[in-house]
Motif scaffolding. Sequence first.
Motif, PDB file in Angstrom:
ATOM      1  N   UNK A  54      33.471  47.765  43.957  1.00 51.62           N
ATOM      2  CA  UNK A  54      34.553  48.462  44.783  1.00 51.62           C
ATOM      3  C   UNK A  54      34.851  47.443  46.130  1.00 51.62           C
ATOM      4  N   UNK A  55      34.936  46.088  45.719  1.00 55.05           N
ATOM      5  CA  UNK A  55      35.268  45.014  46.793  1.00 55.05           C
ATOM      6  C   UNK A  55      36.543  44.833  46.818  1.00 55.05           C
ATOM      7  N   UNK A  56      37.453  45.694  47.250  1.00 57.44           N
ATOM      8  CA  UNK A  56      38.976  45.718  47.079  1.00 57.44           C
ATOM      9  C   UNK A  56      39.343  44.228  47.795  1.00 57.44           C
ATOM     10  N   UNK A  57      39.004  44.164  49.107  1.00 58.95           N
ATOM     11  CA  UNK A  57      39.326  42.710  49.730  1.00 58.95           C
ATOM     12  C   UNK A  57      38.924  41.282  48.870  1.00 58.95           C
ATOM     13  N   UNK A  58      37.664  41.596  48.387  1.00 56.74           N
ATOM     14  CA  UNK A  58      37.470  40.318  47.576  1.00 56.74           C
ATOM     15  C   UNK A  58      38.264  40.298  46.287  1.00 56.74           C
ATOM     16  N   UNK A  59      38.352  41.228  45.586  1.00 57.71           N
ATOM     17  CA  UNK A  59      39.259  41.426  44.498  1.00 57.71           C
ATOM     18  C   UNK A  59      40.475  40.805  44.863  1.00 57.71           C
ATOM     19  N   UNK A  60      41.368  41.264  46.028  1.00 55.43           N
ATOM     20  CA  UNK A  60      42.547  40.863  46.260  1.00 55.43           C
ATOM     21  C   UNK A  60      42.631  39.340  46.685  1.00 55.43           C
ATOM     22  N   UNK A  61      41.555  38.720  47.315  1.00 59.64           N
ATOM     23  CA  UNK A  61      41.616  37.423  47.699  1.00 59.64           C
ATOM     24  C   UNK A  61      41.393  36.512  46.331  1.00 59.64           C
ATOM     25  N   UNK A  62      40.542  37.083  45.488  1.00 60.16           N
ATOM     26  CA  UNK A  62      40.258  36.138  44.409  1.00 60.16           C
ATOM     27  C   UNK A  62      41.618  36.290  43.594  1.00 60.16           C
ATOM     28  N   UNK A  63      42.364  37.298  43.295  1.00 61.35           N
ATOM     29  CA  UNK A  63      43.720  37.271  42.740  1.00 61.35           C
ATOM     30  C   UNK A  63      44.694  36.604  43.226  1.00 61.35           C
ATOM     31  N   UNK A  64      44.655  36.627  44.673  1.00 61.23           N
ATOM     32  CA  UNK A  64      45.733  35.687  45.268  1.00 61.23           C
ATOM     33  C   UNK A  64      45.331  34.099  45.208  1.00 61.23           C
ATOM     34  N   UNK A  65      43.971  33.790  44.972  1.00 63.52           N
ATOM     35  CA  UNK A  65      43.762  32.503  44.895  1.00 63.52           C
ATOM     36  C   UNK A  65      44.050  31.976  43.438  1.00 63.52           C
ATOM     37  N   UNK A  66      44.227  32.827  42.426  1.00 64.71           N
ATOM     38  CA  UNK A  66      44.665  32.841  41.062  1.00 64.71           C
ATOM     39  C   UNK A  66      43.632  33.239  40.135  1.00 64.71           C
ATOM     40  N   UNK A  80      37.696  31.543  38.884  1.00 64.13           N
ATOM     41  CA  UNK A  80      37.743  32.116  37.497  1.00 64.13           C
ATOM     42  C   UNK A  80      36.151  31.560  37.008  1.00 64.13           C
ATOM     43  N   UNK A  81      35.347  31.089  38.210  1.00 63.88           N
ATOM     44  CA  UNK A  81      34.016  30.603  37.453  1.00 63.88           C
ATOM     45  C   UNK A  81      33.227  32.000  37.100  1.00 63.88           C
ATOM     46  N   UNK A 112      42.076  34.991  36.965  1.00 60.20           N
ATOM     47  CA  UNK A 112      42.914  35.338  35.818  1.00 60.20           C
ATOM     48  C   UNK A 112      42.271  37.000  35.641  1.00 60.20           C
ATOM     49  N   UNK A 113      43.220  38.045  35.646  1.00 63.31           N
ATOM     50  CA  UNK A 113      42.884  39.345  35.750  1.00 63.31           C
ATOM     51  C   UNK A 113      42.516  39.846  34.374  1.00 63.31           C
ATOM     52  N   UNK A 152      33.887  36.079  38.296  1.00 66.04           N
ATOM     53  CA  UNK A 152      33.532  36.485  39.818  1.00 66.04           C
ATOM     54  C   UNK A 152      34.151  37.813  40.058  1.00 66.04           C
ATOM     55  N   UNK A 153      35.312  37.931  39.593  1.00 66.71           N
ATOM     56  CA  UNK A 153      36.206  39.163  39.464  1.00 66.71           C
ATOM     57  C   UNK A 153      35.604  40.386  39.090  1.00 66.71           C
ATOM     58  N   UNK A 154      35.197  40.132  37.883  1.00 69.17           N
ATOM     59  CA  UNK A 154      34.383  41.216  37.144  1.00 69.17           C
ATOM     60  C   UNK A 154      33.309  41.692  38.031  1.00 69.17           C
TER      61      UNK A 154
END
Length: 107
Positions: free
Chosen positions: A33-45, A13-14, A47-48, A25-27
């Motif tokens: 369109x980095x779906x793999x990175x988005x998924x990894x960040x969400x799996x690690x917690x 969430x930095x 905040x969407x 970072x998710x933003x």
Amino acid sequence: RWINANRTEDRVNATTSVDKMRMPILFLATPSNHLMLMTLLLQLGADADLRNSSGFTTIQILFSDAMFERGDISCRVGLLLGWGATFIDGDEWRHSLSRARKWGYHK
């Protein structure tokens, strides 16, 4: 290596510096369109629903004309909604849906 360090949620969430609008970072991964990175960040917690310094959430930035011009956003929107991203109210949702219909992405 930093992603496996202690306090993983804090790291995923930095945000960027103030001069870069304090974007999470998710933003940054979402418009690119980095779906793999988005998924990894969400799996690690990640905040969407974190906001940048302008008050926009990750899902809100996807519903801009600039994002629709770049192509289909449905996979990214579905991923964010699946991980709990929300719209503030019904008016915001209706406005976003209206914009999606305008661009032909209303499924």
